[in-house]
Scaffold this active site. Structure first.
Site, mmCIF file in Angstrom:
data_model
loop_
_atom_site.group_PDB
_atom_site.id
_atom_site.type_symbol
_atom_site.label_atom_id
_atom_site.label_comp_id
_atom_site.label_asym_id
_atom_site.label_seq_id
_atom_site.Cartn_x
_atom_site.Cartn_y
_atom_site.Cartn_z
ATOM 1 N N ASP A 1 0.651 -1.452 0.144
ATOM 2 C CA ASP A 1 0.011 0.349 0.071
ATOM 3 C C ASP A 1 1.001 1.332 -0.237
ATOM 4 O O ASP A 1 1.910 1.284 1.203
ATOM 5 C CB ASP A 1 -1.131 0.048 1.388
ATOM 6 C CG ASP A 1 -2.082 0.911 1.179
ATOM 7 O OD1 ASP A 1 -2.254 2.288 0.440
ATOM 8 O OD2 ASP A 1 -2.337 1.456 2.170
ATOM 9 N N MET A 2 0.888 1.926 -1.348
ATOM 10 C CA MET A 2 1.919 3.360 -0.990
ATOM 11 C C MET A 2 1.000 4.459 -0.424
ATOM 12 O O MET A 2 0.225 4.423 0.428
ATOM 13 C CB MET A 2 1.363 4.178 -2.586
ATOM 14 C CG MET A 2 1.683 2.556 -3.893
ATOM 15 S SD MET A 2 3.459 1.976 -3.639
ATOM 16 C CE MET A 2 4.504 3.802 -3.342
ATOM 17 N N TYR B 1 -0.908 10.252 -3.283
ATOM 18 C CA TYR B 1 -0.718 11.001 -4.733
ATOM 19 C C TYR B 1 0.196 12.335 -3.959
ATOM 20 O O TYR B 1 0.282 13.541 -4.592
ATOM 21 C CB TYR B 1 -2.099 11.542 -4.344
ATOM 22 C CG TYR B 1 -3.186 11.112 -4.934
ATOM 23 C CD1 TYR B 1 -2.607 9.679 -5.817
ATOM 24 C CD2 TYR B 1 -4.384 11.259 -5.370
ATOM 25 C CE1 TYR B 1 -4.221 8.498 -6.045
ATOM 26 C CE2 TYR B 1 -5.887 10.311 -6.129
ATOM 27 C CZ TYR B 1 -5.346 9.695 -7.339
ATOM 28 O OH TYR B 1 -5.983 8.624 -7.192
ATOM 29 N N ASP C 1 -2.975 2.702 -5.923
ATOM 30 C CA ASP C 1 -1.912 2.972 -5.165
ATOM 31 C C ASP C 1 -1.782 0.839 -4.149
ATOM 32 O O ASP C 1 -1.688 1.305 -3.127
ATOM 33 C CB ASP C 1 -2.356 3.733 -4.110
ATOM 34 C CG ASP C 1 -3.049 3.998 -3.570
ATOM 35 O OD1 ASP C 1 -4.019 3.183 -3.597
ATOM 36 O OD2 ASP C 1 -3.819 4.766 -2.665
ATOM 37 N N GLU C 2 -2.705 0.610 -4.903
ATOM 38 C CA GLU C 2 -2.643 -0.595 -4.145
ATOM 39 C C GLU C 2 -2.291 -2.050 -5.007
ATOM 40 O O GLU C 2 -2.807 -2.516 -5.818
ATOM 41 C CB GLU C 2 -3.744 -1.196 -3.037
ATOM 42 C CG GLU C 2 -4.707 -0.583 -2.365
ATOM 43 C CD GLU C 2 -5.054 -0.577 -1.677
ATOM 44 O OE1 GLU C 2 -5.422 -0.997 -0.628
ATOM 45 O OE2 GLU C 2 -6.513 -0.199 -2.217
#
Length: 697
Positions: free
Chosen positions: A18-19, A23, A120-121
């Protein structure tokens, strides 16, 4: 609806990456001066500074939350930096964030099966990599362990006695008496730590990770310690994690199902589900959902990590809250056109880069009625086969909206006044393309189909076979003949072009490859090629201009004949039962017409890419046969017309009642003919001539 899948193996190693406030990280990479400062990414609009869609951890310390508006964030944290999302077509443009996410995915996919869950996952199945490491370099024998791996949070590991946390992690990894599952997890710790450091080095992005034996547990663990950390869930710690976990925190239990569990069953944590038997849950929620609930209460989840680096669908949407709601059809059409334009660009990019095509277009709408406050959820979603091209997608999406609006108004009794529908408003629009699959083999030239739509007429003639083939693969069912119906002379033009190729090739020897698709020409003979082409150019142009009109008229004539002959098979069977000779003549006629159609429509039957010179010469013979076919049929007409006479006494009147009404009337008149002067029968006035094999349109 949740799907119950049995655990395939409890020795899997699954990671969820997970980032961290992704954004914001993308914008900070563009503007390095923002690193370490309170920052938020805002989707700007004129109401209160827009909505926050990402908040840095520095801003969160001041109480800034994603649910806030830009003005509210500045009140809480005056020094916050608000970065606006790029705007295209009047809405947020997320392509920059999607591309940044693709950078991360390409790195993570180096070590295992990778499933991109969102921008982002990412899920990773590291089982094979962990098994390999365990066999070749077991963690218990490693002297040096990376510092990032030692920062891992291992659930169930006792760190309250004041001992060094990193040393406890080292000892857990080095355990020799651990079972096979924990040894694999130890390998997973090292692999994920290495991947996270590689992502940071190559992209400057940090990420957090959860490592467990299935996707459900890995997803829960990745958010427990953020940012830039990883959490491990050994099998022995699963129940301790789930017992106190709020039921609404579990994936797929945040909506109506979770609310029902709380209200109807008194379940507030996942651990509370353990008091119910599987039969009890099945009785209340059905076999599938009941089994799924029983499984998740015990940490069982057999969902596999799909090997998917690309998204399963593409979508584009926009919301229109409050006073910005759309209340006219023209306003809805304007925004649908903007959304469809973006969707079309993404589809074409996917087609070009990944050689994939989508098959289904879906429209989702949220609306309200002034007379019903709960009507937002009742606007019907609509789908249709997807046609490529911006204009076609826009047209289909608008048609879907009109169909949904008619149904919606019918449900609530609304009335329309011109283009303005009083009493309703649209608060959300989204279009999506789904059922995306790789292009089938043999359609590598599919891009030429799209290029043709905006190219000149001459370029469309150059590759008619590719156009027809590609359109067949792209069009929805029932549209396979679009190319042939739209371009009347396509098959015939292809025939003429192949003849011209034959003439050009005859000027110099060529060597055909075995696959018949390519040609190798001797370099020593290339010098004479230009002269041959110039010599034949004028002849080809004169021949094409002279014959093109004849080809088109013959095509239209044959097409009209086929249309007029539709629906005659049943009455022909009736005549066959009365006159066997007529049946044989009908069969002979079918063969003749089919052969003629094949010549006119398919260019004498040649649609392959490579042909021998002998096959090309046969086309010239076919052309001569076409010119004589009409006279041949006329010669046969007089002889065949005699065969269509029948003995009236042998016709069973009960059979006539089964025919269509208009044919019954004509046959009754035929059975009781009126007297005609001199017994002269005008051609085309009898039922026998109507079903004549040689009738012209």
């Amino acid at each position: 609806m949740p799907v119950a899948k049995p655990e395939s193996c409890d020795s899997r190693v699954i990671a969820h990456i997970d980032m961290d406030c992704f954004y914001v990280q993308v914008e900070q990479r563009k503007q390095p001066q923002l690193r370490g400062l309170p920052t938020a990414v805002v989707q700007y609009n004129e109401w209160k500074g827009g909505a926050l869609i990402a908040v840095s951890y520095e801003a969160r310390k001041f109480g800034v939350k994603r649910s806030m508006r830009g003005e509210e964030a500045k009140e809480v944290c005056p020094q916050i930096h608000l970065v606006q999302v790029p705007v295209a077509r009047g809405k947020a443009d997320l392509n920059g964030y999607r591309n940044a996410g693709s950078e991360v995915v390409s790195i993570l996919a180096r070590r295992g099966r990778c499933e991109r869950a969102s921008i982002d996952e990412v899920y990773l199945d590291l089982t094979d990599a962990a098994e390999t490491m365990l066999a070749e370099a077991p963690p218990q024998h490693l002297e040096a362990i990376d510092e990032e791996a030692l920062k891992s949070h291992i659930l169930g590991l006792n760190n309250e006695d004041g001992s060094d946390v990193k040393e406890n992690v080292r000892n857990w990894i080095h355990r020799c008496n651990a079972d096979h599952r924990d040894k694999l997890l130890a390998c997973g710790i090292l692999i994920v730590a290495e991947l996270r450091m590689q992502v940071l080095k190559e992209t400057e992005f940090t990420c957090s990770a959860g490592i467990a034996h299935n996707k459900m547990l890995a997803k829960l663990a990745s958010g427990m310690n953020k940012p830039a950390q990883q959490t491990v869930v050994p099998f022995s710690s699963v129940q301790g994690l789930l017992n106190s976990l709020p039921i609404r925190k579990m994936k797929q239990l945040g909506g109506k199902l979770g609310m029902s569990l709380q209200i109807d069953m008194g379940v507030n944590t996942v651990g509370d589900l353990l008091q119910f038997s599987e039969e009890k849950l099945q009785e209340r929620y059905g076999l599938n959902t009941g089994t799924w609930l029983w499984n998740i209460a015990r940490g069982i989840n057999g969902e596999a990590v799909e090997g998917r680096l690309l998204p399963k669908s593409h979508g584009s949407g926009k919301t229109f809250p409050g006073p910005r709601a759309l209340k006219t059809v023209s306003a809805v059409q304007h925004w649908l056109n903007q959304l469809c334009e973006e969707l079309s660009e993404r589809l074409c990019s996917d087609l070009d880069q990944n050689k994939r095509i989508a098959h289904t277009l879906t429209l989702h709408v949220r609306a309200y009625k002034s007379s019903d406050s709960d009507s937002q959820k009742k606007f019907p979603s609509k789908s249709c086969p997807l046609r490529y091209g911006t204009a076609k997608i826009q047209e289909d999406a608008f048609n879907l909206f009109q169909a949904g609006l008619r149904e919606y108004i019918g449900l609530y009794g609304g009335k329309s006044e011109g283009s303005h529908y009083s009493g309703w408003g649209i608060t959300s629009l989204s279009v999506s393309a789904s059922k995306i699959v790789p292009i089938p083999s043999g359609t590598c030239s599919i891009a030429k189909y799209f290029h043709w739509q905006t190219s000149s007429h001459f370029s469309s003639i150059q590759s008619p076979e590719n156009l027809r083939m590609d359109a067949t693969h792209l069009s929805p069912p029932g549209e396979e003949s679009w190319i042939e119906d739209t371009i009347p002379g396509l098959g015939l033009q292809e025939q003429k072009i192949n003849v011209w190729k034959d003439e050009d090739l005859a000027c110099f020897p060529s060597k055909k490859k075995e696959d018949g698709l390519t040609e190798d020409t001797s370099p020593l003979l290339l010098s004479g090629t230009q002269g041959c082409l110039e010599q034949n150019q004028n002849k080809q142009q004169r021949e094409f201009s002279k014959d093109e009109s004849r080809f088109k008229s013959e095509y239209r004539e044959q097409k009209g004949t086929r249309l007029n002959n539709k629906g005659t098979s049943s009455i022909l069977k009736f005549f066959k039962s009365c006159n066997p000779s007529g049946a044989s003549l009908s069969q002979e006629h079918d063969k003749t017409v089919q052969g003629t159609d094949a010549q006119l429509t398919n260019g004498a039957g040649f649609q392959s890419r490579g042909h021998s010179l002998a096959e090309l010469n046969e086309v010239e013979v076919a052309e001569e046969n076409e010119r004589s076919s009409c006279s041949y049929i006329r010669d046969q007409d007089e002889r065949r017309r005699e065969a269509w006479s029948y003995n009236i006494d042998e016709i069973d009147p009960s059979v006539i009642d089964e025919l269509p009404t208009e044919i019954q009337d004509e046959i009754q008149a035929w059975l009781q003919p009126r007297k005609r002067p001199n017994n002269i029968v005008k051609r085309g006035s009898t039922i026998s001539h109507y079903f004549s094999p040689t009738k012209k349109s």
